[in-house]
Design an enzyme around this catalytic site. Structure first.
Site, mmCIF file in Angstrom:
data_model
loop_
_atom_site.group_PDB
_atom_site.id
_atom_site.type_symbol
_atom_site.label_atom_id
_atom_site.label_comp_id
_atom_site.label_asym_id
_atom_site.label_seq_id
_atom_site.Cartn_x
_atom_site.Cartn_y
_atom_site.Cartn_z
ATOM 1 N N ASP A 404 -17.522 40.048 -5.613
ATOM 2 C CA ASP A 404 -17.257 39.750 -7.020
ATOM 3 C C ASP A 404 -16.948 41.063 -7.739
ATOM 4 O O ASP A 404 -17.670 42.053 -7.584
ATOM 5 C CB ASP A 404 -18.474 39.063 -7.654
ATOM 6 C CG ASP A 404 -18.184 38.641 -9.085
ATOM 7 O OD1 ASP A 404 -17.596 37.564 -9.263
ATOM 8 O OD2 ASP A 404 -18.522 39.400 -10.008
ATOM 9 N N ILE A 405 -15.847 41.082 -8.506
ATOM 10 C CA ILE A 405 -15.484 42.284 -9.253
ATOM 11 C C ILE A 405 -16.486 42.456 -10.392
ATOM 12 O O ILE A 405 -16.714 41.539 -11.193
ATOM 13 C CB ILE A 405 -14.053 42.194 -9.793
ATOM 14 C CG1 ILE A 405 -13.050 42.040 -8.636
ATOM 15 C CG2 ILE A 405 -13.709 43.420 -10.624
ATOM 16 C CD1 ILE A 405 -11.634 41.861 -9.081
ATOM 17 N N ASN A 412 -10.912 42.385 -18.609
ATOM 18 C CA ASN A 412 -9.822 41.588 -19.180
ATOM 19 C C ASN A 412 -9.754 41.764 -20.696
ATOM 20 O O ASN A 412 -8.682 41.888 -21.284
ATOM 21 C CB ASN A 412 -10.029 40.110 -18.841
ATOM 22 C CG ASN A 412 -9.227 39.687 -17.637
ATOM 23 O OD1 ASN A 412 -8.284 40.368 -17.248
ATOM 24 N ND2 ASN A 412 -9.590 38.587 -17.040
ATOM 25 N N ASP A 421 -4.725 40.613 -14.004
ATOM 26 C CA ASP A 421 -4.034 40.072 -12.818
ATOM 27 C C ASP A 421 -3.662 41.185 -11.849
ATOM 28 O O ASP A 421 -3.791 41.041 -10.625
ATOM 29 C CB ASP A 421 -2.772 39.318 -13.253
ATOM 30 C CG ASP A 421 -3.098 38.025 -13.975
ATOM 31 O OD1 ASP A 421 -4.271 37.601 -13.910
ATOM 32 O OD2 ASP A 421 -2.193 37.447 -14.608
ATOM 33 N N GLU A 448 -12.602 35.935 -10.157
ATOM 34 C CA GLU A 448 -12.616 37.296 -9.620
ATOM 35 C C GLU A 448 -13.448 37.393 -8.352
ATOM 36 O O GLU A 448 -13.852 38.487 -7.952
ATOM 37 C CB GLU A 448 -13.151 38.269 -10.672
ATOM 38 C CG GLU A 448 -14.598 38.062 -11.075
ATOM 39 C CD GLU A 448 -14.747 37.083 -12.241
ATOM 40 O OE1 GLU A 448 -15.775 37.117 -12.912
ATOM 41 O OE2 GLU A 448 -13.814 36.288 -12.484
#
Length: 548
Positions: A404-405, A412, A421, A448
């Site tokens: 997971d980012i 964002n 993106d 993500e």
């Protein structure tokens, strides 16, 4: 008394005259039989071509609907949309539905329904509708919005493709809080796009007229119709509204080239048959067999072989290739050309189907495998491991890494969705670059999150791969000023290893363990890996989670 007419006394003349009359009658009968059989085969070939045309048109309609549904899903499965429907983010429409985005998206209707099933936001491109569409647009909130769906309705006098997606959240684990409705008018622009993709002109029509010229196509339960209008064949397929009723029909049409070839073929054949009747009896009997019957048998055998094999099995080579320029030679060349055209169309359709199948298994943003492809690959690898290890008493290992980012939503918010993106694509590329074995797979699991499956890999191997993944993402050096963890984009990893016998691996259980480990990695401060052992894990009994 009138003068008596003497009949010819020459035997050869009488035989020739009798043979001429008999053979003329026989040739007429033969021509009728050949024409009937050829007509059936050419009609079958034309129907097969029409079936391919309908298949392409339906595939394009499905593709357009899926594309619109994907756009609605992007907004419906988004935390910010949910905040707006709940009344917590009034500036949401201004940030997301600006003129530049609306122009690029090509949408004609945007409706956001709040939890009370009332329109919270309505936008229409007025130029796309002959009359005011807003009253009918507002009624879309009365549709069942609990499930994603697409349908066609007449709005403001224009047939419109509608896509509905319930508003949940990015993780798609919340109850719907309203819905997102997007619509595109099937106007000149979309019809031109369909025509370009199918190679056939297209137009929107009402219901099929109650006319004997239309006939049902594809079986007694089919909703498709065909009309042979002179030298043009019109194909009509239905489009359904939200209640399942037919709202309009899409018509595609093409020139009836096969019909023209059949007429020309029969005309040339009849000419060849009647010219041969004038030849003497013995030569006629021999030459008819040699010149007409045998080539026709070869044509019919060739057509039957093509029909039996379901593809073109070579060429007749009865025309110019054999130095034959008569009517049968030209007809054979026309048949060869027709069959080659049908084979080309079949190959194009197979290629299009293969491409659609590929797109169905790939995440469109990152190019990685999607969840469906991931599960199919996992099952295949479990079967392969079971085949490779025949000893059922042994326990096999498979590891999963759920990535997971870290703090992606703040990323964002700070840098914008286009940068988000780009970040997702860069991280996906970095993760894929650390996978070297053909059996290993990385896919986008949602939002993500990414997941890696390492068949046949134990805990030690999973740790090595996880360390490489952490370092690979950090090495990207993507700035993340909104992250409290690091100055660059990082990831957290939940790792788990499971053991199984035969093909009975619990894939969802393995992912559940990795998800628990990921939760702990986030709780421990992110930018790290936590390993969760399976009680049935192949390396021994489960211990407490191990933090790395």
């Amino acid at each position: 008394m009138g003068k008596k007419v003497r009949s010819s006394t020459k035997l050869d003349a009488r035989i020739a005259r009798a043979l001429f009359l008999v053979l003329a009658g026989l040739n007429i009968a033969q021509l009728g039989l050949v024409g009937t059989g050829a007509g059936r085969k050419f009609s079958a070939a034309e129907d097969a071509l029409s079936g391919e045309d309908l298949g392409r048109a339906k595939a394009v309609l499905v593709s357009e609907a899926e594309s619109l549904l994907a756009v609605s899903r992007e907004f419906g499965a988004w935390d910010e949309t949910r905040q707006y429907t709940l009344g917590l983010d009034p500036s949401y429409p201004e940030r997301n539905f600006n003129d530049e985005w609306l122009k690029a998206a090509g949408l004609d209707i945007i409706v956001i329904i709040n939890p009370d099933m009332e329109p919270a936001y309505v936008w229409t491109r007025d130029a796309a509708f002959p009359v005011d569409p807003e009253p009918e647009v507002c009624k879309l909130g009365q549709v069942d919005l609990s499930q994603p769906r697409t349908f066609y309705e007449r709005v403001g006098g224009s047939l419109t493709m509608i896509a509905v997606w319930p508003v949940t959240n990015t993780a798609m684990d919340q109850q719907p809080a309203g819905a997102v409705i997007f619509g595109m008018v099937l106007g000149e622009r979309m019809l031109a796009s369909m025509a370009e993709k199918t190679g056939l002109p297209a137009r929107v029509a009402g219901s099929v007229p109650e006319d004997a010229l239309w006939r049902q196509f594809g079986g007694p339960d089919s909703k498709d119709y065909v009309w042979d209008r002179g030298e043009e064949r019109v194909l009509s397929l239905p489009m359904f509204g939200y209640d399942g009723s037919e709202t309009a029909r899409l018509e595609v049409y093409r020139e009836r080239t096969i019909h023209g070839l059949l007429r020309s073929y029969l005309r040339q054949l009849s000419l060849a048959l009647f010219v041969t009747v004038g030849i003497t009896a013995l030569v006629l009997l021999y030459r008819v067999r040699l010149i007409v019957v045998r080539p026709l048998e070869r044509v019919i055998s060739h057509l039957l072989a093509c029909e039996r094999e379901g593809r073109v099995v070579g060429t007749l080579d009865l025309g110019k290739a054999a130095g034959r320029n008569d009517e049968i030679g030209k007809a054979a060349d026309w048949i060869d050309a027709l069959l080659m055209t049908l084979e080309k169309r079949r190959a194009e359709l197979e290629g299009a189907n293969a491409e659609l199948k590929r797109l169905a298994s790939v995440d469109p943003l990152t190019g990685l495998a999607n969840r469906r492809s991931f599960e199919l690959h996992a099952r295949k690898e479990f079967r392969r491991l079971a085949r490779d290890r025949r000893d059922k008493s042994r326990r096999f290992c498979t590891s999963a890494l759920l990535c997971d980012i870290d703090h992606f939503k703040p990323y964002n918010d700070r840098y914008g969705h286009q940068a988000g993106d780009a970040c997702l694509r860069a991280v996906a590329y970095a993760l894929a670059g650390e996978i070297f074995r053909p059996a290993d797979v990385v896919c986008r699991y949602g939002g993500e999150e990414f997941i890696l499956l390492l068949p046949g890999t134990d805990e030690a191997g999973a740790r090595v791969v996880a360390d490489r993944l952490l370092e690979a993402v950090r090495a990207l050096g993507i700035p993340h000023e909104a992250s409290p963890v690091a100055s660059v984009v990082t990831i957290s990893i939940g790792a788990a290893t499971t053991g199984f016998e035969g093909e009975d691996a619990d894939l969802h259980g393995l992912i559940g363990l990795a998800d628990k480990a990921l939760y702990m990695a986030k709780a421990e401060g992110r930018n790290r890996m936590v390993f969760m052992k399976d009680p049935a894990e192949c390396n021994g009994d489960a211990d407490a989670p191990d933090l790395t």
